[in-house]
Structures are given as structure tokens and as C-alpha cells.
Enzyme design. Sequence first.
Site, PDB file in Angstrom:
ATOM      1  N   ASP A  53       0.892  -1.235  -0.028  1.00 17.15           N
ATOM      2  CA  ASP A  53       0.040   0.028  -0.030  1.00 17.15           C
ATOM      3  C   ASP A  53       1.063   1.085  -0.100  1.00 17.15           C
ATOM      4  O   ASP A  53       0.469   2.280  -0.078  1.00 17.15           O
ATOM      5  CB  ASP A  53      -1.078   0.007   1.114  1.00 17.15           C
ATOM      6  CG  ASP A  53      -0.252  -0.104   2.604  1.00 17.15           C
ATOM      7  OD1 ASP A  53       0.886  -0.308   2.592  1.00 17.15           O
ATOM      8  OD2 ASP A  53      -1.044  -0.284   3.419  1.00 17.15           O
ATOM      9  N   SER A  54       2.174   0.980   0.267  1.00 14.99           N
ATOM     10  CA  SER A  54       3.056   2.039  -0.369  1.00 14.99           C
ATOM     11  C   SER A  54       2.855   2.621  -1.704  1.00 14.99           C
ATOM     12  O   SER A  54       3.336   3.769  -2.156  1.00 14.99           O
ATOM     13  CB  SER A  54       4.652   1.716  -0.054  1.00 14.99           C
ATOM     14  OG  SER A  54       4.942   0.678  -0.991  1.00 14.99           O
ATOM     15  N   ASP A  92      -1.051  -6.201  -0.045  1.00 15.98           N
ATOM     16  CA  ASP A  92      -1.604  -5.405   1.050  1.00 15.98           C
ATOM     17  C   ASP A  92      -2.998  -5.232   1.146  1.00 15.98           C
ATOM     18  O   ASP A  92      -3.511  -4.712   0.140  1.00 15.98           O
ATOM     19  CB  ASP A  92      -0.987  -4.090   1.212  1.00 15.98           C
ATOM     20  CG  ASP A  92       0.390  -4.066   2.213  1.00 15.98           C
ATOM     21  OD1 ASP A  92       0.687  -4.638   3.052  1.00 15.98           O
ATOM     22  OD2 ASP A  92       1.394  -3.067   1.832  1.00 15.98           O
ATOM     23  N   LYS A 122      -1.350  -9.358   2.864  1.00 15.59           N
ATOM     24  CA  LYS A 122      -0.566  -9.146   3.847  1.00 15.59           C
ATOM     25  C   LYS A 122      -1.514  -8.085   4.911  1.00 15.59           C
ATOM     26  O   LYS A 122      -2.401  -7.209   4.294  1.00 15.59           O
ATOM     27  CB  LYS A 122       0.563  -8.244   3.376  1.00 15.59           C
ATOM     28  CG  LYS A 122       1.444  -7.674   4.647  1.00 15.59           C
ATOM     29  CD  LYS A 122       3.130  -7.498   4.490  1.00 15.59           C
ATOM     30  CE  LYS A 122       3.241  -6.221   3.721  1.00 15.59           C
ATOM     31  NZ  LYS A 122       2.718  -4.784   4.537  1.00 15.59           N
ATOM     32  N   GLU A 124      -1.214  -5.596   8.483  1.00 15.66           N
ATOM     33  CA  GLU A 124      -0.801  -4.913   9.631  1.00 15.66           C
ATOM     34  C   GLU A 124      -1.355  -5.329  11.045  1.00 15.66           C
ATOM     35  O   GLU A 124      -2.647  -4.743  11.354  1.00 15.66           O
ATOM     36  CB  GLU A 124      -0.410  -3.513   9.300  1.00 15.66           C
ATOM     37  CG  GLU A 124       0.163  -3.233   8.181  1.00 15.66           C
ATOM     38  CD  GLU A 124       0.498  -1.789   7.964  1.00 15.66           C
ATOM     39  OE1 GLU A 124       0.130  -0.850   9.012  1.00 15.66           O
ATOM     40  OE2 GLU A 124       1.036  -1.538   6.733  1.00 15.66           O
ATOM     41  N   GLU A 191       9.154  -4.320  10.559  1.00 12.83           N
ATOM     42  CA  GLU A 191       9.670  -3.167  10.034  1.00 12.83           C
ATOM     43  C   GLU A 191      10.263  -2.336  11.012  1.00 12.83           C
ATOM     44  O   GLU A 191       9.516  -1.714  12.146  1.00 12.83           O
ATOM     45  CB  GLU A 191       8.588  -2.247   9.350  1.00 12.83           C
ATOM     46  CG  GLU A 191       8.719  -1.071   8.623  1.00 12.83           C
ATOM     47  CD  GLU A 191       7.884  -0.359   7.859  1.00 12.83           C
ATOM     48  OE1 GLU A 191       6.765  -1.145   7.256  1.00 12.83           O
ATOM     49  OE2 GLU A 191       8.086   1.024   7.263  1.00 12.83           O
TER      50      GLU A 191
HETATM   51  O1  KIV Z   1       3.521  -1.149   1.637  1.00 13.07           O
HETATM   52  C1  KIV Z   1       4.551  -1.481   1.613  1.00 13.07           C
HETATM   53  O2  KIV Z   1       5.621  -1.034   0.812  1.00 13.07           O
HETATM   54  C2  KIV Z   1       5.365  -2.183   2.944  1.00 13.07           C
HETATM   55  C3  KIV Z   1       6.622  -2.588   3.109  1.00 13.07           C
HETATM   56  C4  KIV Z   1       7.296  -1.273   3.476  1.00 13.07           C
HETATM   57  C5  KIV Z   1       6.812  -3.821   3.693  1.00 13.07           C
HETATM   58  O3  KIV Z   1       4.245  -2.659   3.599  1.00 13.07           O
END
Ligand code: KIV
Length: 273
Positions: A53-54, A92, A122, A124, A191
Site C-alpha cells: 500500500d506504499s 496489502d 498482507k 498490519e 519494519e
Molecule cells: O507497503 C509497503 O511497501 C510495505 C513494505 C514497506 C513492507 O508494507
Amino acid sequence: MSLHSSASVKRITTHTLQEMKLRGEKISMLTAYDFSMAKIVDEAGMDILLVGDSASNVMAGHETTLPITLDQMIYHASAVVRAVKRAFVVVDIPFGNYQGNSSEALRSAIRIMKESGAHAVKVEGGAEIKESVLRILSAGVPVMGHLGLTPQSIYKFGTYTVRAREEEEAEKLIEDAKLLEACGCFALVLEKIPAALGKRVAEALAIPVIGIGAGGDVDGQVLVMHDLLGITQEFKPRFLRRYADLQKTMTEAFQNYIADVKSKDFPNSSESY
Ligand code: KIV
């Protein structure tokens, strides 16, 4: 059954990743958000592609990961999946689509798997999202956990500084890591935590632990593609190693093109019909 792509490349699976941990082979993981870049990364031999989600930051220009939507994540993920022949693709689940409601978590995970063709999701958090994790796993969807600095909770923490330096927070992180493993997660991202804590978690868990700013004693490493390539120059955490200076290379290419257009050097006769 082993999974093979059309070109007979042996695909990475959760089983492959588990075997890599067992034989001490480090796992390489990188984010990807589009077809062209994912194809290059996959052909380079990356083990896991994370549709992170980056994307909210590096693709859409938001300050945090919070605004990105499930539809947008599915759009990015399906482009990445179309490019990949070997890597394991993890996506994510965005903020607001799994916390606090396990039915919604399951619906989100199923949409990602069905509409993008990705291989895992994924999420969190630890104990607070246990029900959501269990519900997703119950549908046969592999889940990767993410602890330590969890960007979806940035407004709770207030800063992007190193997490779990204090013993109490470190103990909670270890408990959460064990809980996620007991639930059935196939891997865990840690992280921005002290290297010694990353080592403790990797040794305590049987599943692969992938670090980003968690030191060298975890089972693999992940970075954001634009940081690794030097496209995002302003982001300079200690854990980041840049493998290229693409901002400079790209700027030069764009400036040369502009100059050639202005001077009428481009196109020349061999570039014309
Ligand atoms: O969204 C992302 O890029 C991440 C990484 C930093 C692990 O979750």
C-alpha cells in the site's frame, strides 16, 4: 502438486519460502505496482513481489498509506500478476478493509485473490486483528503479518521512528509474532525495529521473517522499489541501501529529449517515415 507457469518456470510458493528458511537461504522481496517494472523484477529473480500500500505514497503521491482503496490495490495487483512468472505475489489489504470486522476482512481478501490473481495478502497488526486473520486463513488464503512500524497506524504513533526499543513494546511484539504464527500466517514482515529484536523473533518463529530496517539476522529483506532505485531521493532512513540513482539518470534522459525536440535534432531522417 507443484505450481508451474506456462514457460515451465518453477513458481515460488509458501512451501518454497518455508524451505528457504529451513536451509538458511535468505529471501528477497521488493515492492512492485505495475506490469513493466514487475516483469523486470521477476526476470531478475526476486522471490516475493509485494504490491504494497506504499503505492499510496510512491504511485499516487499521498503523504500516508491510508487513502489507497481496495479497488486501487486490486488494479495494481492485477497488473503485477500479469507480469510475473516465478515470484510469489503478496498484496496489502488497505487500511479500513480488514480491521475490526472479520467478515469484511474475508470479503477484501477474496476480492484481491479473485480479481487480481495474487497468491497471498498482507495485514498490519497483532492480537487486535486476530479474528480477521483467522477468518481470511479459513478461506485458504495465505496471510503475511506485519509488525513493528505499521504505517497504517501512523496517526496512532505520530512518528516514523524505530519501534519496540523499550522492553514492554518488544515483549508485545514477540507475543504478537507468536500469535500470528499460531494463527497460521505463512510469513511475517518486521519494519524498523532494533536488529537484536529482529534476530530474537526470527529465531523464535518457524515461519520466514522478512525485515525492512530489522537488521541482517532475519530470514529475508524487503525494500520499496522506488527507494532501492533512487527515484525517491528525499526518503533517507538508515536501513535504505540505494542500488541505482535513477532520479539522475531519468532527469538526464528527459532533459536530453527536451533539448533534442527544441533543437529539431529529434526526429532525424532515419527516425521518420
Ligand atoms: O507497503 C509497503 O511497501 C510495505 C513494505 C514497506 C513492507 O508494507
